[in-house]
Design a protein around this motif. Structure first.
Motif, PDB file in Angstrom:
ATOM      1  N   MET A   1      17.428  42.052  58.943  1.00  0.00           N
ATOM      2  CA  MET A   1      18.447  43.056  60.170  1.00  0.00           C
ATOM      3  C   MET A   1      19.140  43.445  59.946  1.00  0.00           C
ATOM      4  SD  MET A   1      20.621  40.861  63.360  1.00  0.00           S
ATOM      5  CE  MET A   1      22.159  40.873  62.176  1.00  0.00           C
ATOM      6  N   LEU A   2      18.626  44.531  59.216  1.00  0.00           N
ATOM      7  CA  LEU A   2      19.207  45.806  58.905  1.00  0.00           C
ATOM      8  C   LEU A   2      18.922  47.042  59.094  1.00  0.00           C
ATOM      9  CD1 LEU A   2      17.573  44.164  55.027  1.00  0.00           C
ATOM     10  CD2 LEU A   2      19.600  44.048  55.774  1.00  0.00           C
ATOM     11  N   PRO A   3      19.535  48.237  59.265  1.00  0.00           N
ATOM     12  CA  PRO A   3      19.328  49.664  59.980  1.00  0.00           C
ATOM     13  C   PRO A   3      18.507  49.855  59.127  1.00  0.00           C
ATOM     14  CG  PRO A   3      21.562  49.186  59.896  1.00  0.00           C
ATOM     15  CD  PRO A   3      21.085  47.784  58.938  1.00  0.00           C
ATOM     16  N   GLN A   4      18.075  49.645  57.353  1.00  0.00           N
ATOM     17  CA  GLN A   4      17.774  50.881  56.400  1.00  0.00           C
ATOM     18  C   GLN A   4      15.793  50.660  57.508  1.00  0.00           C
ATOM     19  OE1 GLN A   4      20.347  49.225  56.194  1.00  0.00           O
ATOM     20  NE2 GLN A   4      20.681  49.785  54.497  1.00  0.00           N
ATOM     21  N   ASN A   5      15.841  49.233  58.013  1.00  0.00           N
ATOM     22  CA  ASN A   5      14.148  49.379  57.900  1.00  0.00           C
ATOM     23  C   ASN A   5      13.890  50.239  59.359  1.00  0.00           C
ATOM     24  OD1 ASN A   5      14.500  46.950  56.258  1.00  0.00           O
ATOM     25  ND2 ASN A   5      14.546  45.224  57.541  1.00  0.00           N
ATOM     26  N   TYR A   6      14.830  50.620  59.617  1.00  0.00           N
ATOM     27  CA  TYR A   6      14.397  51.476  61.575  1.00  0.00           C
ATOM     28  C   TYR A   6      14.361  53.088  60.177  1.00  0.00           C
ATOM     29  CZ  TYR A   6      13.691  47.154  63.472  1.00  0.00           C
ATOM     30  OH  TYR A   6      13.563  46.020  63.391  1.00  0.00           O
ATOM     31  N   ASP A   7      13.970  53.964  61.331  1.00  0.00           N
ATOM     32  CA  ASP A   7      13.968  55.318  61.169  1.00  0.00           C
ATOM     33  C   ASP A   7      15.284  55.592  62.624  1.00  0.00           C
ATOM     34  OD1 ASP A   7      12.260  56.058  59.157  1.00  0.00           O
ATOM     35  OD2 ASP A   7      10.390  55.673  60.095  1.00  0.00           O
ATOM     36  N   ASP A   8      14.882  54.743  62.858  1.00  0.00           N
ATOM     37  CA  ASP A   8      15.884  55.206  64.078  1.00  0.00           C
ATOM     38  C   ASP A   8      17.487  54.782  63.938  1.00  0.00           C
ATOM     39  OD1 ASP A   8      13.308  53.760  65.277  1.00  0.00           O
ATOM     40  OD2 ASP A   8      13.585  55.228  67.313  1.00  0.00           O
ATOM     41  N   LYS A   9      17.900  56.046  64.655  1.00  0.00           N
ATOM     42  CA  LYS A   9      19.840  56.122  64.789  1.00  0.00           C
ATOM     43  C   LYS A   9      20.641  56.289  65.558  1.00  0.00           C
ATOM     44  CE  LYS A   9      19.494  58.265  60.193  1.00  0.00           C
ATOM     45  NZ  LYS A   9      19.795  57.483  59.252  1.00  0.00           N
ATOM     46  N   GLN A  10      19.965  55.314  66.438  1.00  0.00           N
ATOM     47  CA  GLN A  10      19.966  54.711  67.798  1.00  0.00           C
ATOM     48  C   GLN A  10      20.081  52.880  68.016  1.00  0.00           C
ATOM     49  OE1 GLN A  10      19.749  57.137  71.795  1.00  0.00           O
ATOM     50  NE2 GLN A  10      17.713  57.552  70.591  1.00  0.00           N
ATOM     51  N   LEU A  11      21.383  52.517  67.729  1.00  0.00           N
ATOM     52  CA  LEU A  11      21.174  51.079  67.453  1.00  0.00           C
ATOM     53  C   LEU A  11      22.430  50.238  68.332  1.00  0.00           C
ATOM     54  CD1 LEU A  11      21.847  50.493  63.834  1.00  0.00           C
ATOM     55  CD2 LEU A  11      19.659  50.617  65.123  1.00  0.00           C
TER      56      LEU A  11
ATOM     57  N   LYS B   1      13.684  49.605  72.039  1.00  0.00           N
ATOM     58  CA  LYS B   1      11.814  49.889  71.443  1.00  0.00           C
ATOM     59  C   LYS B   1      12.242  48.504  70.487  1.00  0.00           C
ATOM     60  CE  LYS B   1      10.972  53.945  68.599  1.00  0.00           C
ATOM     61  NZ  LYS B   1      11.153  55.010  67.645  1.00  0.00           N
ATOM     62  N   PHE B   2      12.710  48.112  69.306  1.00  0.00           N
ATOM     63  CA  PHE B   2      12.893  47.372  68.998  1.00  0.00           C
ATOM     64  C   PHE B   2      14.122  46.175  68.764  1.00  0.00           C
ATOM     65  CE2 PHE B   2      11.212  50.969  66.707  1.00  0.00           C
ATOM     66  CZ  PHE B   2       9.821  50.335  66.492  1.00  0.00           C
ATOM     67  N   PHE B   3      13.693  44.478  69.252  1.00  0.00           N
ATOM     68  CA  PHE B   3      15.046  43.680  69.079  1.00  0.00           C
ATOM     69  C   PHE B   3      14.447  42.648  67.875  1.00  0.00           C
ATOM     70  CE2 PHE B   3      16.400  39.337  70.225  1.00  0.00           C
ATOM     71  CZ  PHE B   3      17.150  40.179  71.325  1.00  0.00           C
ATOM     72  N   GLU B   4      15.815  42.761  67.097  1.00  0.00           N
ATOM     73  CA  GLU B   4      15.912  41.912  65.835  1.00  0.00           C
ATOM     74  C   GLU B   4      16.880  41.207  66.389  1.00  0.00           C
ATOM     75  OE1 GLU B   4      14.179  41.319  62.891  1.00  0.00           O
ATOM     76  OE2 GLU B   4      12.463  43.011  62.910  1.00  0.00           O
ATOM     77  N   SER B   5      16.994  40.082  65.190  1.00  0.00           N
ATOM     78  CA  SER B   5      18.126  38.311  65.447  1.00  0.00           C
ATOM     79  C   SER B   5      18.079  37.498  64.155  1.00  0.00           C
ATOM     80  CB  SER B   5      17.691  38.466  67.142  1.00  0.00           C
ATOM     81  OG  SER B   5      16.842  37.343  67.186  1.00  0.00           O
ATOM     82  N   GLU B   6      19.390  37.668  64.689  1.00  0.00           N
ATOM     83  CA  GLU B   6      19.414  36.010  63.222  1.00  0.00           C
ATOM     84  C   GLU B   6      20.523  34.774  64.734  1.00  0.00           C
ATOM     85  OE1 GLU B   6      21.190  37.738  59.815  1.00  0.00           O
ATOM     86  OE2 GLU B   6      18.823  37.684  59.416  1.00  0.00           O
ATOM     87  N   ALA B   7      20.314  33.881  64.699  1.00  0.00           N
ATOM     88  CA  ALA B   7      21.187  32.656  64.999  1.00  0.00           C
ATOM     89  C   ALA B   7      21.840  31.595  63.896  1.00  0.00           C
ATOM     90  CB  ALA B   7      20.503  31.403  65.744  1.00  0.00           C
ATOM     91  N   PHE B   8      22.994  32.197  64.145  1.00  0.00           N
ATOM     92  CA  PHE B   8      24.188  30.742  63.174  1.00  0.00           C
ATOM     93  C   PHE B   8      24.097  29.857  63.240  1.00  0.00           C
ATOM     94  CE2 PHE B   8      27.608  33.076  65.906  1.00  0.00           C
ATOM     95  CZ  PHE B   8      27.918  32.134  66.156  1.00  0.00           C
ATOM     96  N   SER B   9      23.959  29.385  64.752  1.00  0.00           N
ATOM     97  CA  SER B   9      24.087  28.264  64.615  1.00  0.00           C
ATOM     98  C   SER B   9      23.316  28.172  65.785  1.00  0.00           C
ATOM     99  CB  SER B   9      25.766  27.626  65.255  1.00  0.00           C
ATOM    100  OG  SER B   9      26.259  28.412  66.199  1.00  0.00           O
ATOM    101  N   LEU B  10      22.951  26.146  66.157  1.00  0.00           N
ATOM    102  CA  LEU B  10      22.142  26.867  67.108  1.00  0.00           C
ATOM    103  C   LEU B  10      22.842  25.413  68.550  1.00  0.00           C
ATOM    104  CD1 LEU B  10      19.871  23.487  65.439  1.00  0.00           C
ATOM    105  CD2 LEU B  10      19.066  26.047  66.046  1.00  0.00           C
TER     106      LEU B  10
END
Length: 357
Positions: free
Chosen positions: A134-144, A255-264
């Motif tokens: 989940m890193l901004p650098q992975n995308y050329d888009d700069k609208q987050l 446009k793109f969706f990235e996520s990480e869950a830190f707990s159940l």
């Protein structure tokens, strides 16, 4: 320069010799607590409560430290009552030698309780290698669009801090939406206000869902509808698994969706009965309850499978499932495919299983 080379050559010789590495590390750390032939160590040099239940630890790291990329997670290993326990946290790199570890005390959480309440300046902890996509650098888009709930704010803060420190934050259009229960649980609000004043394209909203003065709504479709041109933006979400699942539904038009869950997220286990789990390596068959994570069930049966984050991200607990049906506790999806990879920390058994453990 020659002195440094000689010291390095000496350590390499000793670490490769017939000396017991644990004994060698013991004596090395008597000289310098951060010296080790193989471990990545850090020493707490500052401790600060930033909210009622959240602590920031400033840690001086050894030269072996791999700081990774802002927003990634690091395994953090501590020793409590003679047991090595590992959990995963986001770190913020402050400079070439120091990181900030910010964490919230989790009820009944052994590691978070130790770090928040028991740890003191001078204590040494161990780090693993960073991971996470989940890193901004992975995308050329700069609208987050950044969505955070509770401790999910820490990787967002790490990313924003790095962008601000490098001057890149001025080149991004970022809207942060941050949910907590009460006002005294909101972390980093002062620095967010500073960034919002300095960078016109950075905005943030904090939602207090159980405030006595003004209760805000939890994440819902209206939050997505209020964002213009969502289909042109990248959305990052971090929080409990229930929050992340809802965010993916609500922001499905991004446009793109990235996520990480830190707990159940806690869920009611309505399944009854037990199943047989056969472990091929230990040649042992164990009866475990349905609905419980396989990792917890095996640990309760005195097995010690390798594990890490315990939230389905680091993949350390992944094993080969020979046969059987399992259910992903986070997504509720079932998998009956033989010969597939299985993360036992976020999986429960639906039928008898054979695992390559």
């Amino acid at each position: 320069m020659h002195v440094v080379q000689r010291k390095s050559q000496t350590l390499d010789f000793l670490s490769g010799s017939v000396c017991d590495s644990n004994l060698l590390n013991f004596w090395m750390q008597k000289i310098n607590p951060l010296w080790s032939t193989r471990q990545i160590l850090g020493q707490i040099c500052q401790k600060e409560y930033i909210t009622a239940d959240t602590v920031s630890l400033k840690i001086r790291c050894s030269k072996r430290m791999n700081f990774g990329i802002a927003g990634q997670h690091h395994p953090v290993i501590v020793e409590i009552d003679g047991r090595r326990l590992e959990r995963t946290y986001s770190l913020t790199q402050l400079d070439e030698q120091h990181v900030k570890l910010t964490l919230k005390k989790v009820p009944d959480g052994r590691v978070s309780t130790w770090l928040c309440e028991t740890s003191k300046i001078g204590d040494v902890i161990e780090f693993g290698q960073p991971y996470g996509e989940m890193l901004p650098q992975n995308y050329d888009d700069k609208q987050l669009i950044l969505l955070a709930a509770g401790s999910g704010i820490t990787p967002m803060y790490s990313m924003l801090y790095a962008l601000a420190k490098s001057g890149e934050l001025a080149n991004y259009q970022i809207h942060l939406l941050y949910w907590v229960k009460y006002e005294d649980q909101a972390a980093f609000v002062d620095i967010f206000e500073q960034w919002a004043t300095t960078y016109s394209q950075f905005t943030f909203d904090v939602f207090y869902t159980q405030s006595e003065t003004a209760t805000a709504s939890r994440l819902n479709e209206e939050h997505a509808q209020e964002i213009e041109n969502l289909d042109h933006k990248v959305v990052f979400a971090c929080g409990p698994s229930g929050f992340v699942q809802l965010a993916q539904q609500v922001f499905q038009d991004a446009k793109f969706f990235e996520s990480e869950a830190f707990s159940l997220s806690p869920s009611e286990n309505t399944e009854v009965g037990t199943v047989q789990v056969t472990l091929t390596r230990s040649n042992r068959t164990i009866e475990i309850p349905k609905g419980q994570s396989i990792l917890d069930a095996l640990e309760n049966a005195n097995e010690k499978p390798i594990s890490g984050c315990r939230m389905g991200i680091c993949n350390k607990c992944s094993c080969h499932k020979v046969t059987g049906t399992t259910k992903n506790i986070a997504t509720q999806s079932e998998n009956s495919e033989p010969g597939s990879s299985l993360r036992i920390c976020v999986s429960s058994a639906k039928s008898d299983l054979v695992l390559d453990l």
